[in-house]
Scaffold this motif. Structure first.
Motif, PDB file in Angstrom:
ATOM      1  N   ASP A  61      -4.216  -0.370   6.534  1.00 25.06           N
ATOM      2  CA  ASP A  61      -3.070  -0.963   5.844  1.00 25.06           C
ATOM      3  C   ASP A  61      -2.281   0.149   5.141  1.00 25.06           C
ATOM      4  O   ASP A  61      -2.740   0.718   4.160  1.00 25.06           O
ATOM      5  N   SER A  63       0.642  -0.235   3.720  1.00 25.74           N
ATOM      6  CA  SER A  63       1.479  -0.748   2.639  1.00 25.74           C
ATOM      7  C   SER A  63       0.972  -0.226   1.299  1.00 25.74           C
ATOM      8  O   SER A  63      -0.236  -0.153   1.054  1.00 25.74           O
ATOM      9  N   ILE A  83       3.973   0.953  12.966  1.00 25.43           N
ATOM     10  CA  ILE A  83       3.227   0.078  12.055  1.00 25.43           C
ATOM     11  C   ILE A  83       3.350   0.595  10.629  1.00 25.43           C
ATOM     12  O   ILE A  83       3.673  -0.156   9.700  1.00 25.43           O
ATOM     13  N   GLN A  87       5.501  -1.006   7.371  1.00 29.87           N
ATOM     14  CA  GLN A  87       4.814  -1.373   6.140  1.00 29.87           C
ATOM     15  C   GLN A  87       5.327  -0.580   4.934  1.00 29.87           C
ATOM     16  O   GLN A  87       4.741  -0.632   3.860  1.00 29.87           O
ATOM     17  N   CYS A  89       5.819   2.825   4.625  1.00 32.33           N
ATOM     18  CA  CYS A  89       5.323   4.196   4.450  1.00 32.33           C
ATOM     19  C   CYS A  89       6.159   5.127   5.329  1.00 32.33           C
ATOM     20  O   CYS A  89       6.314   4.885   6.529  1.00 32.33           O
TER      21      CYS A  89
END
Length: 340
Positions: A61, A63, A83, A87, A89
């Motif tokens: 993750d 985020s 991905i 999120q 980043c």
């Protein structure tokens, strides 16, 4: 207040250097995660005086993390970078996947720091090819003064640019030369690399150039100036770490070698070592572990109207990869994220 940082590919040569350089340059890190593939899961890596245990990139993750430094190759980057970016980043990618996307900035902070401002296009910033990165650091200050028309560059690139297996191949072939029956056949390279040079890096293209040579052309145009004409010959040499380049530059107007030397002495990221005596220049062995790009052998080219020759050496795992990525993170922080 610092940043939450991810290093993806933390067990590889470049990933480990990224962790080392983040610590050496005291990048303001509040939290750091070291990611690897499932094959390397649980491997321990160093970050300053800390030991990190790698986590699985699959399902991680992103985020809440600010910056992710990617050193995982194009195939894995294609899967995981979008991905991470989605999120929230910001991905700084060391692969070639995004370098030629017009919406994604390709950045060498000493050359085009303002380009990081465009990270918001896709939340991704590309790191250039190792051979390009060190060259454009030298070209830019000279281009600002006299405008470059054409560059002819021959590279002498170390085996670390091909990864750990290539380092092992050079080491084992070298040992095998002295032990009968211990000869090592080429696997990473198409021909023996020990005590040899190979004028072939990456795949061949239809025009006879290799993709490595094409990268230097395309990336220089994107980073410095699309009007610059460049031709390259890229050669793999039996050196463990450190890329060298013999660069011939033709300018729009005359530039004296002494002025060129003074310009380079004042330029960011460059160290000039240029004495016209035995040993008065820098070789790859001396640049290993250093941040600077070293310039030597600065001299007039009398065969063309406005020409300069120079020798350029840098640690390819640092300026050619990990250092430049960390410098991009520093520039992103100062210009855009403004923490720490």
């Amino acid at each position: 207040m610092g940043y939450k940082v991810v290093v993806a590919g933390a067990t590889g040569n470049v990933g480990r250097e990224m962790l080392n350089i983040l610590a050496e340059r005291q990048f303001p890190v509040d939290e750091i995660a070291a990611l690897a593939s499932r094959r390397s899961l649980g491997t321990e890596v160093s970050f300053g005086d800390k030991t990190l245990t790698t986590k699985d990139i699959e399902g991680f993750d992103f985020s809440g993390y600010d910056i992710a430094l990617f050193a995982i190759g194009s195939d894995a980057t294609k899967k995981y970078a979008p991905i991470a970016a989605a999120q929230g980043c910001v991905v700084i990618d060391n692969s070639s996947l995004y370098r030629y996307d017009p919406e994604i900035p390709l950045v060498v902070p000493e050359v085009n720091p303002e380009a990081v401002d465009n990270y918001k296009n896709k939340n991704i910033i590309a790191n250039p090819n190792c051979s390009t990165a060190q060259m454009v650091v030298a070209l830019k200050p000279l281009h600002d003064r006299a405008k470059i028309k054409r560059v002819v560059v021959s590279t002498y690139q170390s085996v670390s640019g091909s990864g750990k297996e290539a380092i092992d191949e050079l080491w084992n072939q070298t040992k095998g030369m002295y032990v009968p029956g211990q000869e090592v056949e080429p696997k990473v390279y198409p021909k023996q690399i020990a005590f040899n040079v190979i004028p072939h890096i990456d795949v061949f293209l239809d025009d006879g150039s290799t993709k490595e040579e094409w990268k230097m052309v395309a990336e220089t145009k994107k980073i410095v100036d699309p009007a610059i004409k460049l031709t390259a010959t890229c050669v793999r040499v039996p050196v463990f770490v450190g890329h060298s380049e013999a660069i011939n530059i033709e300018f729009e107007e005359f530039l004296d070698e002494d002025e060129a030397r003074d310009i380079l002495r004042e330029a960011p990221g460059i160290m000039v070592v240029d004495k016209r005596e035995p040993g008065g220049y820098v070789t790859p062995v001396e640049c290993v572990g250093e941040f600077a790009t070293y310039i030597s052998r600065i001299r007039q080219d009398s065969t063309i109207e406005n020409g300069i020759n120079l020798w350029c050496v840098s640690d390819n795992l640092r300026k050619g990869a990990a250092l430049n990525a960390v410098q991009i993170a520093e520039t992103l922080g100062k210009r855009c994220l403004k923490k720490g």
